[in-house]
Design an enzyme around this catalytic site. Structure first.
Site, mmCIF file in Angstrom:
data_model
loop_
_atom_site.group_PDB
_atom_site.id
_atom_site.type_symbol
_atom_site.label_atom_id
_atom_site.label_comp_id
_atom_site.label_asym_id
_atom_site.label_seq_id
_atom_site.Cartn_x
_atom_site.Cartn_y
_atom_site.Cartn_z
ATOM 1 C CG HIS A 114 0.895 -2.561 1.914
ATOM 2 N ND1 HIS A 114 -0.425 -2.717 2.404
ATOM 3 C CD2 HIS A 114 1.698 -3.046 3.165
ATOM 4 C CE1 HIS A 114 -0.542 -3.052 3.704
ATOM 5 N NE2 HIS A 114 0.561 -2.897 4.218
ATOM 6 C CB SER A 141 1.016 -1.054 7.258
ATOM 7 O OG SER A 141 -0.137 -1.106 6.676
#
Length: 236
Positions: A143, A120
């Site tokens: 993501h 992330s």
């Protein structure tokens, strides 16, 4: 008749251990006896904690602890380089971006190494240094940005998320060799993550797409940082 007061002898005070204990507790740092390094090691582990305090059972890296460390590294003439070790699941996007911007703007050479995971917002932190490494078995998850909790004002929230996502994409593509189109494709890829969208990169995969510079461990990371420090010394 004047009485003389007995002389008191000063006893040696025991060395203070509180600061070392605090460093170990808060930053995971201890001093190596008899050795003073000119490289500062910054560890970013667990979850990057930003404006919200996370539950006590979460392993966190608090951004208000990291910021003064980075300022001290930049100011201290005895520190010549920064080694950033990452094993993080991600966390607060704004806090992670703030730390990444600080690392990228430092005048001293820096090298990052992803051990375990750099997921992330950890991706942004990994590419913020002068050069980056990833261990063979380490993973990185790319993501879209997500929000948790109650969301009020849906159209405005989505617009804010888009702008925040653009900031992340711009930073990553400016500080690595991956293209914007490729990074967005990895971010929104379907079918790879169960019940979600995104991509998991393992070791060499991150190097092959240009996100990370090289596969390696602590030996390679320190050797590269020494090379960057010596090169900067020659130029200056």
């Amino acid at each position: 008749m004047v009485e003389e007061k007995p002389k008191t002898t000063k006893t040696a005070k025991p060395p203070k251990t509180e600061s070392k204990t605090d460093n170990l507790k808060e930053f995971g740092q201890t001093e190596v006896p008899g050795f003073r390094s000119d490289i500062h090691c910054l560890t970013i582990v667990g979850q990057v904690e930003g404006h919200m305090i996370l539950p006590a059972n979460n392993k966190t890296t608090k951004y208000e602890h990291v910021i003064p460390q980075l300022v001290a590294v930049e100011e201290n003439p005895d520190i010549r380089g920064l080694l950033v070790i990452l094993n993080t699941v991600g966390g607060d996007v704004e806090a992670g971006l703030a730390l990444a911007e600080m690392i990228a703007s430092m005048s001293k050479p820096s090298v990052s190494i992803v051990l375990g995971g750099g997921h992330s917002i950890g991706v942004t932190l990994a590419v913020s240094t002068s050069y980056s490494f990833i261990a063979h078995t380490a993973t990185m998850t790319i993501h879209p940005i997500r929000l948790t909790g109650l969301v009020i004002g849906v159209p405005q929230t989505y617009e804010y998320l888009d702008k925040m996502q653009d900031r992340v994409v711009r930073f990553v593509t400016e500080h690595s060799k991956v293209s914007e189109s490729q990074f967005r494709e990895l971010m929104f890829r379907t079918g790879e993550l169960a019940r979600d969208i995104g991509t998991v990169l393992v070791g060499k995969d991150a190097v092959d797409i240009g996100l990370i510079d090289e596969v390696g461990g602590i030996k390679e990371a320190l050797a590269k940082l020494r090379g960057l420090i010596n090169h900067k010394g020659i130029l200056s």
